[in-house]
Scaffold this motif. Structure first.
Motif, PDB file in Angstrom:
ATOM      1  N   LEU A  39      74.521 107.043  66.098  1.00 14.89           N
ATOM      2  CA  LEU A  39      73.434 106.864  65.132  1.00 14.89           C
ATOM      3  C   LEU A  39      72.075 107.092  65.789  1.00 14.89           C
ATOM      4  O   LEU A  39      71.181 107.714  65.194  1.00 14.89           O
ATOM      5  CB  LEU A  39      73.508 105.477  64.502  1.00 14.89           C
ATOM      6  CG  LEU A  39      74.747 105.183  63.662  1.00 14.89           C
ATOM      7  CD1 LEU A  39      74.743 103.736  63.191  1.00 14.89           C
ATOM      8  CD2 LEU A  39      74.870 106.138  62.494  1.00 14.89           C
ATOM      9  N   ALA A  40      71.905 106.609  67.003  1.00 12.16           N
ATOM     10  CA  ALA A  40      70.626 106.779  67.712  1.00 12.16           C
ATOM     11  C   ALA A  40      70.335 108.261  67.967  1.00 12.16           C
ATOM     12  O   ALA A  40      69.191 108.710  67.823  1.00 12.16           O
ATOM     13  CB  ALA A  40      70.640 106.001  69.022  1.00 12.16           C
ATOM     14  N   TYR A  41      71.357 109.028  68.331  1.00  9.03           N
ATOM     15  CA  TYR A  41      71.136 110.462  68.546  1.00  9.03           C
ATOM     16  C   TYR A  41      70.842 111.187  67.237  1.00  9.03           C
ATOM     17  O   TYR A  41      70.031 112.115  67.204  1.00  9.03           O
ATOM     18  CB  TYR A  41      72.316 111.102  69.283  1.00  9.03           C
ATOM     19  CG  TYR A  41      72.235 110.880  70.772  1.00  9.03           C
ATOM     20  CD1 TYR A  41      71.249 111.511  71.533  1.00  9.03           C
ATOM     21  CD2 TYR A  41      73.127 110.035  71.422  1.00  9.03           C
ATOM     22  CE1 TYR A  41      71.158 111.308  72.891  1.00  9.03           C
ATOM     23  CE2 TYR A  41      73.035 109.827  72.788  1.00  9.03           C
ATOM     24  CZ  TYR A  41      72.056 110.466  73.517  1.00  9.03           C
ATOM     25  OH  TYR A  41      71.965 110.260  74.864  1.00  9.03           O
ATOM     26  N   PHE A  42      71.471 110.779  66.139  1.00 11.86           N
ATOM     27  CA  PHE A  42      71.125 111.357  64.837  1.00 11.86           C
ATOM     28  C   PHE A  42      69.652 111.113  64.518  1.00 11.86           C
ATOM     29  O   PHE A  42      68.947 112.007  64.055  1.00 11.86           O
ATOM     30  CB  PHE A  42      71.991 110.785  63.719  1.00 11.86           C
ATOM     31  CG  PHE A  42      73.292 111.498  63.499  1.00 11.86           C
ATOM     32  CD1 PHE A  42      73.432 112.853  63.735  1.00 11.86           C
ATOM     33  CD2 PHE A  42      74.390 110.809  63.024  1.00 11.86           C
ATOM     34  CE1 PHE A  42      74.625 113.510  63.531  1.00 11.86           C
ATOM     35  CE2 PHE A  42      75.592 111.452  62.807  1.00 11.86           C
ATOM     36  CZ  PHE A  42      75.713 112.805  63.053  1.00 11.86           C
ATOM     37  N   VAL A  43      69.187 109.895  64.765  1.00 14.40           N
ATOM     38  CA  VAL A  43      67.787 109.569  64.501  1.00 14.40           C
ATOM     39  C   VAL A  43      66.875 110.381  65.416  1.00 14.40           C
ATOM     40  O   VAL A  43      65.864 110.934  64.971  1.00 14.40           O
ATOM     41  CB  VAL A  43      67.543 108.050  64.661  1.00 14.40           C
ATOM     42  CG1 VAL A  43      66.064 107.730  64.744  1.00 14.40           C
ATOM     43  CG2 VAL A  43      68.183 107.298  63.506  1.00 14.40           C
ATOM     44  N   MET A  44      67.243 110.493  66.692  1.00 14.22           N
ATOM     45  CA  MET A  44      66.425 111.268  67.620  1.00 14.22           C
ATOM     46  C   MET A  44      66.328 112.727  67.181  1.00 14.22           C
ATOM     47  O   MET A  44      65.242 113.310  67.160  1.00 14.22           O
ATOM     48  CB  MET A  44      67.006 111.203  69.031  1.00 14.22           C
ATOM     49  CG  MET A  44      66.210 112.015  70.032  1.00 14.22           C
ATOM     50  SD  MET A  44      67.141 112.681  71.414  1.00 14.22           S
ATOM     51  CE  MET A  44      68.503 113.498  70.670  1.00 14.22           C
TER      52      MET A  44
END
Length: 135
Positions: free
Chosen positions: A95-100
């Motif tokens: 999820l964090a990489y999607f947001v990034m």
């Protein structure tokens, strides 16, 4: 032979039916005309752009909520507890990489919704802790 190369890579945009190339944004910009995460999404449509903003907001909230995953309960087998913790951590990283990657669209609306989502998620985590301590 010239060694002059452009500073930014040409990227296709959703509106160029003939296949000509426009330059990718390398600075923050306002507007619904962007490509985020998936090809042809949100495709310059206002409704899809609003959905994309809601999507990154919810993901940012989830990242913060998953950061406060309960600790391993007493009596749980260590391998089961470790696998549960590692699975939640893995989901949080996805999820964090999607947001990034979403923020790398350089769209100001996406950036604002991501930051507000993280703030709301952090508030919910801290509020829940405060309510537990009060009881």
């Amino acid at each position: 032979m010239s060694h002059d190369m452009p500073m930014s890579m040409p990227m296709p945009t959703p509106n160029n039916a003939m296949g000509d190339m426009n330059m990718m944004h390398m600075t923050f910009f306002w507007g619904k005309d962007l490509v985020m995460l998936f090809d042809n999404w949100p495709n310059g449509k206002l409704g899809m752009y609003i959905l994309a903003l809601f999507f990154v907001f919810v993901i940012a909230v989830l990242i913060e909520l998953l950061s406060d995953f309960p600790t391993i309960k007493t009596g749980t087998r260590p391998i089961v507890g470790a696998l549960a913790q590692a699975s939640v951590y893995g989901l949080r990283m996805v999820l964090a990489y999607f947001v990034m990657l979403s923020v790398m669209s350089y769209n100001v609306g996406v950036f604002i919704f991501v930051v507000v989502g993280h703030v709301v998620g952090f508030f919910l985590v801290k509020y829940r802790v405060a309510m537990k301590n009060k009881a």
